[in-house]
Design a protein around this motif. Structure first.
Motif, PDB file in Angstrom:
ATOM      1  N   THR A  77      16.337   4.956   4.044  1.00 50.47           N
ATOM      2  CA  THR A  77      15.221   5.845   4.404  1.00 50.47           C
ATOM      3  C   THR A  77      13.936   5.286   3.780  1.00 50.47           C
ATOM      4  OG1 THR A  77      16.783   7.670   4.227  1.00 50.47           O
ATOM      5  CG2 THR A  77      14.450   8.245   4.385  1.00 50.47           C
ATOM      6  N   PRO A  78      12.873   5.160   4.562  1.00 49.32           N
ATOM      7  CA  PRO A  78      11.641   4.600   3.987  1.00 49.32           C
ATOM      8  C   PRO A  78      11.102   5.419   2.818  1.00 49.32           C
ATOM      9  CG  PRO A  78      11.515   4.687   6.392  1.00 49.32           C
ATOM     10  CD  PRO A  78      12.757   5.429   6.003  1.00 49.32           C
ATOM     11  N   VAL A  79      10.390   4.731   1.948  1.00 47.23           N
ATOM     12  CA  VAL A  79       9.803   5.368   0.761  1.00 47.23           C
ATOM     13  C   VAL A  79       8.393   5.844   1.101  1.00 47.23           C
ATOM     14  CG1 VAL A  79       9.032   4.952  -1.604  1.00 47.23           C
ATOM     15  CG2 VAL A  79      11.180   3.946  -0.797  1.00 47.23           C
ATOM     16  N   ASP A  80       8.072   7.063   0.639  1.00 48.66           N
ATOM     17  CA  ASP A  80       6.752   7.645   0.906  1.00 48.66           C
ATOM     18  C   ASP A  80       5.789   7.498  -0.267  1.00 48.66           C
ATOM     19  OD1 ASP A  80       6.484   8.510   3.414  1.00 48.66           O
ATOM     20  OD2 ASP A  80       6.613  10.660   2.976  1.00 48.66           O
ATOM     21  N   ALA A  81       6.320   7.626  -1.496  1.00 47.72           N
ATOM     22  CA  ALA A  81       5.432   7.613  -2.667  1.00 47.72           C
ATOM     23  C   ALA A  81       6.230   7.434  -3.947  1.00 47.72           C
ATOM     24  CB  ALA A  81       4.650   8.927  -2.742  1.00 47.72           C
ATOM     25  N   ARG A 122      13.473  13.833   0.437  1.00 47.61           N
ATOM     26  CA  ARG A 122      14.354  13.721  -0.738  1.00 47.61           C
ATOM     27  C   ARG A 122      13.671  12.868  -1.814  1.00 47.61           C
ATOM     28  NH1 ARG A 122      19.343  10.694   0.467  1.00 47.61           N
ATOM     29  NH2 ARG A 122      18.129   9.807   2.178  1.00 47.61           N
ATOM     30  N   SER A 123      14.098  13.049  -3.055  1.00 45.46           N
ATOM     31  CA  SER A 123      13.616  12.204  -4.148  1.00 45.46           C
ATOM     32  C   SER A 123      14.805  11.523  -4.808  1.00 45.46           C
ATOM     33  CB  SER A 123      12.877  13.032  -5.200  1.00 45.46           C
ATOM     34  OG  SER A 123      11.597  13.363  -4.735  1.00 45.46           O
ATOM     35  N   VAL A 124      14.608  10.289  -5.209  1.00 42.02           N
ATOM     36  CA  VAL A 124      15.636   9.562  -5.948  1.00 42.02           C
ATOM     37  C   VAL A 124      15.067   9.293  -7.338  1.00 42.02           C
ATOM     38  CG1 VAL A 124      17.093   7.506  -6.016  1.00 42.02           C
ATOM     39  CG2 VAL A 124      16.425   8.480  -3.798  1.00 42.02           C
ATOM     40  N   ALA A 125      15.687   9.872  -8.352  1.00 44.51           N
ATOM     41  CA  ALA A 125      15.183   9.715  -9.726  1.00 44.51           C
ATOM     42  C   ALA A 125      15.240   8.248 -10.140  1.00 44.51           C
ATOM     43  CB  ALA A 125      16.019  10.572 -10.676  1.00 44.51           C
ATOM     44  N   ARG A 126      14.109   7.713 -10.595  1.00 40.44           N
ATOM     45  CA  ARG A 126      14.019   6.340 -11.089  1.00 40.44           C
ATOM     46  C   ARG A 126      13.003   6.295 -12.210  1.00 40.44           C
ATOM     47  NH1 ARG A 126      18.257   3.655  -9.984  1.00 40.44           N
ATOM     48  NH2 ARG A 126      18.921   5.798 -10.043  1.00 40.44           N
ATOM     49  N   ARG A 127      13.228   5.490 -13.216  1.00 42.65           N
ATOM     50  CA  ARG A 127      12.236   5.312 -14.284  1.00 42.65           C
ATOM     51  C   ARG A 127      11.430   4.037 -14.086  1.00 42.65           C
ATOM     52  NH1 ARG A 127       9.713   8.579 -16.978  1.00 42.65           N
ATOM     53  NH2 ARG A 127       9.727   7.496 -18.984  1.00 42.65           N
ATOM     54  N   VAL A 128      11.990   3.142 -13.278  1.00 41.69           N
ATOM     55  CA  VAL A 128      11.343   1.840 -13.079  1.00 41.69           C
ATOM     56  C   VAL A 128      11.471   1.458 -11.608  1.00 41.69           C
ATOM     57  CG1 VAL A 128      11.418  -0.626 -13.684  1.00 41.69           C
ATOM     58  CG2 VAL A 128      11.922   1.109 -15.432  1.00 41.69           C
ATOM     59  N   LEU A 129      10.405   0.912 -11.052  1.00 39.69           N
ATOM     60  CA  LEU A 129      10.452   0.424  -9.680  1.00 39.69           C
ATOM     61  C   LEU A 129      10.022  -1.049  -9.676  1.00 39.69           C
ATOM     62  CD1 LEU A 129      11.126   1.433  -6.829  1.00 39.69           C
ATOM     63  CD2 LEU A 129       8.697   1.934  -6.515  1.00 39.69           C
ATOM     64  N   VAL A 130      10.874  -1.874  -9.088  1.00 33.43           N
ATOM     65  CA  VAL A 130      10.599  -3.307  -9.014  1.00 33.43           C
ATOM     66  C   VAL A 130      10.030  -3.618  -7.631  1.00 33.43           C
ATOM     67  CG1 VAL A 130      11.668  -5.602  -9.021  1.00 33.43           C
ATOM     68  CG2 VAL A 130      12.512  -3.811 -10.581  1.00 33.43           C
ATOM     69  N   VAL A 131       8.955  -4.366  -7.579  1.00 33.57           N
ATOM     70  CA  VAL A 131       8.391  -4.734  -6.280  1.00 33.57           C
ATOM     71  C   VAL A 131       7.847  -6.159  -6.337  1.00 33.57           C
ATOM     72  CG1 VAL A 131       6.122  -3.697  -6.809  1.00 33.57           C
ATOM     73  CG2 VAL A 131       6.806  -4.008  -4.443  1.00 33.57           C
ATOM     74  N   ALA A 132       8.117  -6.932  -5.300  1.00 35.40           N
ATOM     75  CA  ALA A 132       7.570  -8.295  -5.222  1.00 35.40           C
ATOM     76  C   ALA A 132       6.123  -8.194  -4.752  1.00 35.40           C
ATOM     77  CB  ALA A 132       8.388  -9.139  -4.247  1.00 35.40           C
ATOM     78  N   THR A 133       5.224  -8.753  -5.512  1.00 30.88           N
ATOM     79  CA  THR A 133       3.805  -8.720  -5.141  1.00 30.88           C
ATOM     80  C   THR A 133       3.455  -9.988  -4.360  1.00 30.88           C
ATOM     81  OG1 THR A 133       3.215  -9.787  -7.217  1.00 30.88           O
ATOM     82  CG2 THR A 133       3.185  -7.373  -7.178  1.00 30.88           C
ATOM     83  N   THR A 134       2.337  -9.930  -3.651  1.00 25.29           N
ATOM     84  CA  THR A 134       1.795 -11.150  -3.054  1.00 25.29           C
ATOM     85  C   THR A 134       0.866 -11.772  -4.088  1.00 25.29           C
ATOM     86  OG1 THR A 134       1.882 -10.061  -0.911  1.00 25.29           O
ATOM     87  CG2 THR A 134       0.603 -12.081  -1.043  1.00 25.29           C
ATOM     88  N   GLY A 170       0.815  -1.222   0.000  1.00 21.85           N
ATOM     89  CA  GLY A 170       0.000   0.000   0.000  1.00 21.85           C
ATOM     90  C   GLY A 170       0.837   1.255   0.000  1.00 21.85           C
ATOM     91  N   LEU A 171       1.380   1.601  -1.148  1.00 21.56           N
ATOM     92  CA  LEU A 171       2.209   2.811  -1.250  1.00 21.56           C
ATOM     93  C   LEU A 171       1.616   3.707  -2.344  1.00 21.56           C
ATOM     94  CD1 LEU A 171       5.048   3.924  -0.197  1.00 21.56           C
ATOM     95  CD2 LEU A 171       5.911   3.112  -2.395  1.00 21.56           C
ATOM     96  N   PRO A 172       1.391   4.989  -2.058  1.00 24.60           N
ATOM     97  CA  PRO A 172       0.800   5.866  -3.071  1.00 24.60           C
ATOM     98  C   PRO A 172       1.582   5.840  -4.385  1.00 24.60           C
ATOM     99  CG  PRO A 172       0.902   6.984  -0.949  1.00 24.60           C
ATOM    100  CD  PRO A 172       1.634   5.680  -0.782  1.00 24.60           C
ATOM    101  N   GLY A 173       0.858   5.677  -5.490  1.00 24.35           N
ATOM    102  CA  GLY A 173       1.474   5.726  -6.813  1.00 24.35           C
ATOM    103  C   GLY A 173       1.831   4.374  -7.406  1.00 24.35           C
ATOM    104  N   LEU A 174       1.894   3.337  -6.576  1.00 27.62           N
ATOM    105  CA  LEU A 174       2.323   2.028  -7.092  1.00 27.62           C
ATOM    106  C   LEU A 174       1.298   1.449  -8.066  1.00 27.62           C
ATOM    107  CD1 LEU A 174       3.810  -0.300  -4.318  1.00 27.62           C
ATOM    108  CD2 LEU A 174       4.968   0.715  -6.275  1.00 27.62           C
ATOM    109  N   THR A 175       0.043   1.379  -7.630  1.00 30.21           N
ATOM    110  CA  THR A 175      -0.997   0.716  -8.424  1.00 30.21           C
ATOM    111  C   THR A 175      -1.149   1.367  -9.790  1.00 30.21           C
ATOM    112  OG1 THR A 175      -2.104   0.370  -6.324  1.00 30.21           O
ATOM    113  CG2 THR A 175      -3.384  -0.112  -8.287  1.00 30.21           C
ATOM    114  N   GLU A 176      -1.083   2.695  -9.833  1.00 33.29           N
ATOM    115  CA  GLU A 176      -1.296   3.418 -11.092  1.00 33.29           C
ATOM    116  C   GLU A 176      -0.277   3.018 -12.166  1.00 33.29           C
ATOM    117  OE1 GLU A 176      -1.423   4.453  -8.034  1.00 33.29           O
ATOM    118  OE2 GLU A 176      -2.243   6.476  -7.820  1.00 33.29           O
ATOM    119  N   HIS A 177       0.917   2.617 -11.736  1.00 35.57           N
ATOM    120  CA  HIS A 177       1.986   2.328 -12.702  1.00 35.57           C
ATOM    121  C   HIS A 177       2.250   0.833 -12.874  1.00 35.57           C
ATOM    122  CE1 HIS A 177       3.006   6.566 -13.102  1.00 35.57           C
ATOM    123  NE2 HIS A 177       2.846   6.661 -11.804  1.00 35.57           N
TER     124      HIS A 177
END
Ligand code: FAD
Length: 257
Positions: free
Chosen positions: A134-138, A156-168, A56-63
């Motif tokens: 540092t934990p991620v906010d969005a 702070r922001s860390v520029a990324r074009r792709v985010l990898v996440v393990a889903t359940t 449940g992190l803002p912005g994940l589902t949309e992308h």
């Protein structure tokens, strides 16, 4: 399917359960659809796939499926050489990081409150993988519809074009509760699926399972192969049942002769 005589019904299954057997004892099932109609079946092959449940992190589902991905064997080629981040959810994320490191030299691992021991940090350092604790906010959207960055809890922001996440990985079970199919858990709380044996056989007579509903890791090829194998096995059962019924019907006549 239609070309081979199959009847394709477009509809959502909202119920499925064993029904009273036929007069000759052969199995029967009732399948209810969302439009209120009911189908009868001699056997059932469940191939409902799975649902990827994201943290449940803002912005994940949309992308999801574009800027946010989970599998190097699905999206790896498309995201190669991009600035990639791994949003950690547990031990599976370490494995993901090493896999995606094959695809880019610019990989940042966001530990996001998960444990990362010194040995793993050393392995990451050896492969040039940066770690951000540092934990991620969005997830921050880019103007082109993709993702631009990962925003951290400290602003702070860390520029990324792709985010990898393990889903359940949760098998789609809705509407199938009446079949009472046993379930099994993936290791490490990574998901849940229908339990099955060879060829998708389940503990419920007359019900087979195939594809991601039974094997959450299966890709398209493996899922299709599992469906074909389960279908052949299911058909063998129908052939046996038909032959048994024919023999029962023929026996009195044979006896008279
Ligand atoms: C983002 C993403 C990218 C991927 N990319 C690749 C790739 O490049 N290559 C690859 O090999 N694999 C890829 N995969 C994996 C691939 O999608 C699966 O391996 C494959 O779809 C599994 O097939 P399946 O038939 O078991 O399930 P699905 O393809 O999920 O099919 C199940 C179907 O059942 C339907 N259904 C579920 N419940 C009901 C119900 N109650 N009533 C009626 N219908 C129902 C669903 O709507 C769905 O249409 C990707 C997965 C994801 C999430």
């Amino acid at each position: 399917m239609r070309g081979y005589g199959g009847l394709v019904v477009a509809g959502e299954v909202v119920s499925a359960a064993p029904a009273a057997p036929a007069a000759d004892g052969d199995l029967r099932f009732t399948v209810g659809l969302a439009d209120g109609s009911t189908l009868r079946a001699r056997r059932v092959l469940v191939a409902t796939g799975l649902r990827d449940v994201l943290p449940g992190l803002p912005g994940l589902t949309e992308h999801w499926g574009r800027g946010v991905v989970h599998c190097p064997y699905c999206h790896g080629w498309e995201v190669r050489d991009e600035p990639i981040g791994v949003l950690a959810v547990g031990p599976a994320s370490v494995h993901q990081a090493l896999l995606f490191r094959q695809l880019t030299d610019d990989l940042v691992y966001f530990s996001h409150g998960t444990e990362l021991d010194e040995e793993t940090r050393a392995r990451f350092a050896a492969r040039g993988i940066q770690v951000v604790d540092t934990p991620v906010d969005a997830v921050v959207a880019a103007e082109d519809g993709g993702i631009a960055a990962v925003r951290l809890a400290d602003g702070r922001s860390v520029a990324r074009r792709v985010l990898v996440v393990a889903t359940t990985l949760q098998a789609r079970t809705e509407g199938l509760e009446g079949l009472r199919l046993p379930m099994a858990d993936l290791p490490g709380g990574m998901g849940r699926h229908f339990a099955s044996a060879m060829a998708g056989v389940t503990e419920v007579p007359g019900v087979w399972v195939a594809g991601n509903a039974a094997d959450p890791m299966a890709q398209v090829g493996a899922s299709a192969a599992a469906g074909a194998l389960a279908g052949a096995h299911l058909n063998a059962h129908l052939v046996t049942a038909d032959t048994d019924a024919a023999l029962t019907a023929a026996r009195p006549a044979l006896h008279v002769r």
